[in-house]
Scaffold this motif. Structure first.
Motif, PDB file in Angstrom:
ATOM      1  N   LEU A 175      21.307  -4.839 -75.761  1.00 32.85           N
ATOM      2  CA  LEU A 175      22.547  -4.305 -76.316  1.00 32.85           C
ATOM      3  C   LEU A 175      23.178  -3.228 -75.440  1.00 32.85           C
ATOM      4  CD1 LEU A 175      21.762  -4.166 -80.137  1.00 32.85           C
ATOM      5  CD2 LEU A 175      23.406  -5.644 -78.970  1.00 32.85           C
ATOM      6  N   THR A 196      26.188  -4.128 -73.380  1.00 33.55           N
ATOM      7  CA  THR A 196      27.524  -4.300 -73.948  1.00 33.55           C
ATOM      8  C   THR A 196      28.438  -3.157 -73.511  1.00 33.55           C
ATOM      9  OG1 THR A 196      26.897  -3.154 -75.997  1.00 33.55           O
ATOM     10  CG2 THR A 196      26.634  -5.556 -75.946  1.00 33.55           C
ATOM     11  N   TYR A 198      26.450  -8.388 -82.539  1.00 32.46           N
ATOM     12  CA  TYR A 198      27.320  -7.323 -82.013  1.00 32.46           C
ATOM     13  C   TYR A 198      28.737  -7.832 -81.816  1.00 32.46           C
ATOM     14  CZ  TYR A 198      29.661  -4.293 -78.696  1.00 32.46           C
ATOM     15  OH  TYR A 198      30.595  -3.504 -78.087  1.00 32.46           O
ATOM     16  N   GLU A 200      20.817 -10.294 -81.644  1.00 30.83           N
ATOM     17  CA  GLU A 200      21.454  -8.977 -81.583  1.00 30.83           C
ATOM     18  C   GLU A 200      22.788  -9.035 -80.845  1.00 30.83           C
ATOM     19  OE1 GLU A 200      17.498  -6.078 -81.676  1.00 30.83           O
ATOM     20  OE2 GLU A 200      18.251  -6.847 -79.770  1.00 30.83           O
TER      21      GLU A 200
END
Length: 446
Positions: free
Chosen positions: A326, A329, A389, A385
């Motif tokens: 993550l 991102t 997101y 995940e």
């Protein structure tokens, strides 16, 4: 008896039909022949008197030896014999073109090395004399196995007087071909129409400098090349630059038309300050591809720069085990006009961990993001995940494409293993992503 009459009638009918190919003008037939490997095109000379010399009008000479290369993989003792036959074939064809004023396109595709330099030099000279526009020397084996640089053929120019013969050159593709600094400079400075330069598995020199208003190069690609430490590109209208190979230093400046940048540094994370190296051209980029094989090393979020005009972002990552991705991102968040986000996950050991889905990435509304592509989706928590997101933060999301294509490497994997993994991944994607899909968003599972 009835069937015999019917077949006889059909044969008479076939004979009565017009032969459309025979009615075609010569230039159309030559265009059709140009789509074939030259060996197949030459065989048509036996069809009739009209066809005998037709193939000699080809402006594209494609010496594609891929069929023979496949045979050579299976029977090693044929290698030297087949190389000799291939070289003879090329010589036979170009000897038929001694009175031909020009050839637009020449492609050499065979496993040849520095021991065949004399023949390849002759072919290069022929190409330049015929004012070739596209020249491809693809000298690697069937599997594109990169050789040791000192085994490669080194690109050769017959003499300095031949520099003027490069005026027509527009595209140059070199695979398994070395290039020294002097030769590169001669090519760039004497080819005002050269727009594409692509090198694969080439041995180069320590510091590559390409720049100046006289350079017309628009697309520059280096893949799995060796022997250099830095690349400086400056002061010309480059549109796209693609690099894949070991870690090197980039110096990019005064490239106002650079729209596409693909930086792939095998087995290297972002600890080499890649963002600072490309910051000078960040303003105009529209397509950005970053190849990061070591995500477990972590990402320095503070090092990320803004890419105000990037519309397509692709991250290629080594996805060992089930590491949370993550934090990456943050790169997407640095692209305010992002429309397409793609991530390609390459597994070493695609294990699954039992843990809860995290939402550690800071919330960020991606106003323009319409397409999410996930390649190498396996159904692990880290995959979910990322999907969650973007589903929660992409306000304009229209489609999610999931490709479970197995990118496993290392270990002994059979075709059956790959197929089983991909089947399991498709099932996981269907059960994990479909239930959380917002209304109006299409889910495509390849």
């Amino acid at each position: 008896m009835k069937n015999t009459r019917r077949r006889s009638a059909q044969k008479k009918g076939d004979r009565g039909r017009p032969n459309l190919i025979c009615k075609m003008p010569d230039d159309v037939l030559v265009t059709i022949l140009s789509l074939m490997p030259i060996k197949d095109a030459a065989v048509t000379s036996i069809l009739s008197t009209r066809w005998r010399h037709l193939w000699r009008n080809l402006l594209r000479l494609n010496f594609d030896g891929i069929k023979t290369l496949k045979k050579m993989v299976k029977v090693k003792k044929l290698c030297d014999i087949e190389r000799a036959k291939y070289i003879k074939q090329v010589y036979n064809v170009i000897s038929s073109y001694y009175n031909h004023p020009m050839v637009q396109d020449i492609r050499i595709r065979f496993d040849l090395d520095d021991s065949h330099s004399e023949a390849i030099n002759d072919w290069v000279q022929f190409a330049l004399e015929k004012k070739v526009e596209r020249l491809e020397l693809d000298l690697l084996d069937k599997n594109y196995s990169v050789r040791e640089p000192d085994e490669n053929y080194e690109f050769w120019l017959p003499s300095s007087s031949m520099a003027g013969e490069m005026f027509s050159l527009k595209k140059l593709f070199l695979k398994g071909v070395n290039l020294n600094e002097t030769t590169l400079n001669i090519i760039l400075n004497n080819s005002p129409h050269l727009e594409k330069l692509y090198m694969f598995g080439s041995g180069l020199f320590p510091r590559i400098h390409v720049g100046g208003q006289d350079i017309n190069l628009k697309h520059f690609k280096l893949v799995d090349c060796s022997g250099f430490e830095s690349i400086s590109l400056y002061g010309f209208d480059l549109v796209s630059f693609i690099y894949c190979g070991p870690e090197v230093q980039f110096h990019l400046s005064d490239l106002p038309k650079l729209k596409e940048l693909d930086i792939g540094e095998v087995s290297v994370g972002l600890e080499n300050n890649v963002f600072s190296q490309i910051s000078s051209c960040a303003l105009n980029l529209q397509v950005l591809v970053l190849d990061m094989w070591s995500p477990q090393k972590g990402l320095d979020v503070n090092a990320i720069i803004k890419f105000p005009n990037v519309k397509k972002l692709m991250l290629v990552m080594g996805a060992e085990e089930d590491e949370c991705l993550l934090e990456f991102t943050s790169i997407a968040q640095a692209c305010p006009r992002l429309e397409t986000f793609s991530i390609s996950l390459h597994w070493y050991t695609p294990t699954k961990r039992r843990r809860k889905v995290r939402r550690v990435a800071s919330p960020h509304v991606h106003e323009h993001l319409k397409l999410l592509e996930m390649i190498g989706y396996y159904g692990r928590i880290s995959d979910v995940e990322l999907a969650v997101y973007f589903i929660e933060n992409a306000a304009a999301l229209e489609k999610i494409v999931i490709d479970p294509c197995c990118h496993a490497s290392g270990g002994d994997f059979t075709t059956e293993d790959f197929l089983k993994r991909e089947k399991a991944a498709r099932s996981s994607a269907k059960h994990q992503v479909k239930p959380i899909l917002p209304p109006g968003v299409d889910l495509v599972i390849l």
